[in-house]
Design a protein around this motif. Structure first.
Motif, PDB file in Angstrom:
ATOM      1  N   ASP A 278     -18.842  37.360 -12.767  1.00 40.93           N
ATOM      2  CA  ASP A 278     -17.722  37.062 -13.662  1.00 40.93           C
ATOM      3  C   ASP A 278     -16.417  37.669 -13.160  1.00 40.93           C
ATOM      4  O   ASP A 278     -15.340  37.285 -13.629  1.00 40.93           O
TER       5      ASP A 278
ATOM      6  N   ALA B 296     -16.815  35.878  -7.852  1.00 43.58           N
ATOM      7  CA  ALA B 296     -16.941  34.525  -8.393  1.00 43.58           C
ATOM      8  C   ALA B 296     -17.532  33.537  -7.397  1.00 43.58           C
ATOM      9  O   ALA B 296     -18.178  32.565  -7.797  1.00 43.58           O
ATOM     10  N   ASP B 297     -17.326  33.766  -6.098  1.00 44.04           N
ATOM     11  CA  ASP B 297     -17.821  32.847  -5.074  1.00 44.04           C
ATOM     12  C   ASP B 297     -18.996  33.421  -4.289  1.00 44.04           C
ATOM     13  O   ASP B 297     -19.297  32.955  -3.188  1.00 44.04           O
TER      14      ASP B 297
ATOM     15  N   TRP C 126     -25.041  34.679  -7.377  1.00 41.64           N
ATOM     16  CA  TRP C 126     -25.354  33.613  -8.331  1.00 41.64           C
ATOM     17  C   TRP C 126     -26.835  33.225  -8.250  1.00 41.64           C
ATOM     18  O   TRP C 126     -27.487  32.992  -9.275  1.00 41.64           O
TER      19      TRP C 126
ATOM     20  N   THR D 168     -29.649  33.575 -11.175  1.00 47.24           N
ATOM     21  CA  THR D 168     -30.504  32.454 -11.574  1.00 47.24           C
ATOM     22  C   THR D 168     -31.969  32.876 -11.661  1.00 47.24           C
ATOM     23  O   THR D 168     -32.691  32.507 -12.590  1.00 47.24           O
TER      24      THR D 168
ATOM     25  N   ALA E  30     -26.713  26.994 -15.996  1.00 49.63           N
ATOM     26  CA  ALA E  30     -25.322  27.105 -15.570  1.00 49.63           C
ATOM     27  C   ALA E  30     -25.205  27.903 -14.278  1.00 49.63           C
ATOM     28  O   ALA E  30     -24.428  27.548 -13.382  1.00 49.63           O
ATOM     29  N   ALA E  31     -25.983  28.998 -14.172  1.00 47.68           N
ATOM     30  CA  ALA E  31     -25.942  29.811 -12.957  1.00 47.68           C
ATOM     31  C   ALA E  31     -26.464  29.018 -11.762  1.00 47.68           C
ATOM     32  O   ALA E  31     -25.902  29.084 -10.665  1.00 47.68           O
TER      33      ALA E  31
ATOM     34  N   SER F 106     -26.404  25.822 -11.421  1.00 53.57           N
ATOM     35  CA  SER F 106     -25.416  24.798 -11.094  1.00 53.57           C
ATOM     36  C   SER F 106     -24.281  25.389 -10.272  1.00 53.57           C
ATOM     37  O   SER F 106     -23.823  24.775  -9.304  1.00 53.57           O
ATOM     38  N   ARG F 107     -23.844  26.582 -10.646  1.00 52.83           N
ATOM     39  CA  ARG F 107     -22.782  27.237  -9.897  1.00 52.83           C
ATOM     40  C   ARG F 107     -23.240  27.560  -8.485  1.00 52.83           C
ATOM     41  O   ARG F 107     -22.485  27.377  -7.514  1.00 52.83           O
TER      42      ARG F 107
ATOM     43  N   ALA G 252     -23.174  24.526  -6.393  1.00 52.16           N
ATOM     44  CA  ALA G 252     -21.823  24.053  -6.102  1.00 52.16           C
ATOM     45  C   ALA G 252     -21.152  24.825  -4.973  1.00 52.16           C
ATOM     46  O   ALA G 252     -20.215  24.334  -4.354  1.00 52.16           O
ATOM     47  N   LEU G 253     -21.632  26.040  -4.728  1.00 57.78           N
ATOM     48  CA  LEU G 253     -21.034  26.852  -3.675  1.00 57.78           C
ATOM     49  C   LEU G 253     -21.561  26.419  -2.311  1.00 57.78           C
ATOM     50  O   LEU G 253     -22.759  26.373  -2.075  1.00 57.78           O
TER      51      LEU G 253
END
Length: 428
Positions: free
Chosen positions: A371, A376-377, A382, A386, A398-399, A401-402, A405-406
């Motif tokens: 957070d 964040a990246d 992440w 998860t 959500a985790a 998915s993040r 996405a990275l």
């Protein structure tokens, strides 16, 4: 002992209205500590109708430095452990104030914090009796002992919807008053357990202060360099916000821990050649700011012990206190600096903290890491989050998915060149 037990809401407000009509010349029908406090407040500029709220310190830089240098800053994680979770769960807030009643930290339930700000119970506000009227933290400071104030017992009507309990904290070595710990909220604070809670927190804070080895306060240079583009230096009661170049020089000298030659200092400050005349001029200007008692030459050195916020984070990590270390870490070390020594220490501290968070497997710590702007990246973090979240939960989805996405090539810990961008984002 007080002549009266804690009053009911209706009784205390009735007594307040009756005494206000008589200008508090004869405060009756309330506990003796309240009556005495009302008489003291009547001689001050506080208005009993609540039309004048406590003053708010506007110099945020000075307040920031004051919070960092305060003795209770070192035991704030302990106070959070004892009061913070319970306050948030029960709809209350806890506060830590300085000896003049200035609120240095106010934390707890988010909606309650918003309501508290409406009567200016917020960081930087002064809640001494002289400025805010009868209230638990201010009256506890006045009397030097734990105090509980409920609803209409507050001198200012602006606080009549609140109850509070507070206890002073003293230096265990000298007995000197350091500040006060407070719980504020609704009816749940007007109970014996609330007073016992702040008493216990104050005693625990004093015990922790006795355990922590401390340097002589008047002889220590205190640096704040995490998450900042300029170092805050506090020494002998004065606070200096250094220029970017002076920040690098002071930090390099502090990290060296010993005197360094001009040639060595130039190499530590830049990968490019720094003319000796330029460096001497900068050091002359810095000595004019700090004084010859603090900055020595031949070799260049800080002449008193140094205590930095980055040092405290490293010590907490060494003790395995990862959560407290993360709490004390507002961002990378002097993030805009490209001085080689600063870059190396920045990277080392961040890697240590990140590794401790990842190794903990703790959901809360991982969530706090990702957070934050600098995490964040972080693809690895992440992915770790998860794995520890419950299967099928929305948070896990959500985790995940993040993490997907990275891009693998960019999902790495922030690199030194990205810290300026991080700092700019953090200010927006």
């Amino acid at each position: 002992m007080d002549a009266f037990p804690l009053a009911s809401d209706a009784d205390s407000r009735t007594a307040h209205e009756r005494c206000a009509a008589a200008s508090f010349g004869a405060a009756t029908g309330v506990r003796s500590i309240v009556a005495d406090s009302w008489r003291r407040c009547a001689a001050s500029e506080v208005r009993p109708d609540g039309s004048r709220l406590p003053p708010l310190r506007s110099d945020l830089e000075e307040l920031d430095a004051r919070r960092y240098a305060h003795p209770l800053h070192g035991v704030l994680p302990l106070i959070r452990d004892l009061l913070g979770t319970g306050a948030a769960d029960d709809g209350h807030v806890f506060a830590v104030a300085d000896t003049d009643g200035t609120l240095l930290w106010v934390e707890g339930d988010t909606p309650t914090l918003g309501r508290a700000e409406g009567m200016r119970f917020a960081v930087g506000a002064v809640w001494s009796e002289q400025q805010a009227g009868t209230n638990a933290p201010g009256t506890a400071l006045e009397l030097g002992r734990p105090v509980q104030i409920v609803t209409g017992e507050h001198y200012s009507a602006a606080a009549h919807a609140w109850s509070c309990a507070a206890a002073p904290v003293h230096d265990p070595g000298t007995g000197r008053l350091l500040g006060v710990i407070d719980l504020s909220g609704g009816a749940g604070i007007a109970t014996p357990p609330a007073l016992a809670a702040v008493r216990g927190a104050a005693l625990a804070a004093e015990a922790e202060l006795a355990r922590i080895p401390r340097l002589h306060a008047g002889n220590v240079v205190r640096l704040r360099a995490l998450g900042r583009d300029r170092v805050l230096l506090e020494y002998a009661g004065q606070v200096h916000r250094l220029s970017p170049r002076h920040s690098e020089i002071v930090l390099v000298l502090a990290l060296a821990g010993r005197g360094v030659s001009g040639d060595r200092l130039a190499v530590d400050l830049s990968e490019r050649e720094v003319p000796a005349s330029t460096l001497r001029a900068e050091l002359t200007r810095l000595r004019a700011v700090l004084g010859p008692d603090l900055l020595g030459s031949r070799p260049y050195a800080l002449l008193h012990p140094v205590r930095g916020d980055y040092t405290e984070v490293g010590e907490l990590l060494a003790e395995g206190r990862v959560g407290e270390a993360l709490t004390r870490y507002p961002g990378p070390l002097l993030p805009c600096s490209e001085a080689p020594v600063v870059v190396e220490h920045r990277r080392c501290l961040e890697q240590q903290l990140r590794g401790a968070v990842l190794g903990s497997g703790d959901t809360g710590l991982l969530r706090r890491w990702v957070d934050a702007s600098w995490g964040a990246d972080d693809l690895t973090a992440w992915a770790a989050l998860t794995r520890v979240l419950p299967g099928g939960s929305p948070q896990r989805a959500a985790a995940a998915s993040r993490a997907r996405a990275l891009d693998v090539g960019t999902g790495v810990p922030p690199q030194p060149g990205r810290h300026a961008a991080w700092l700019q984002r953090s200010r927006s």
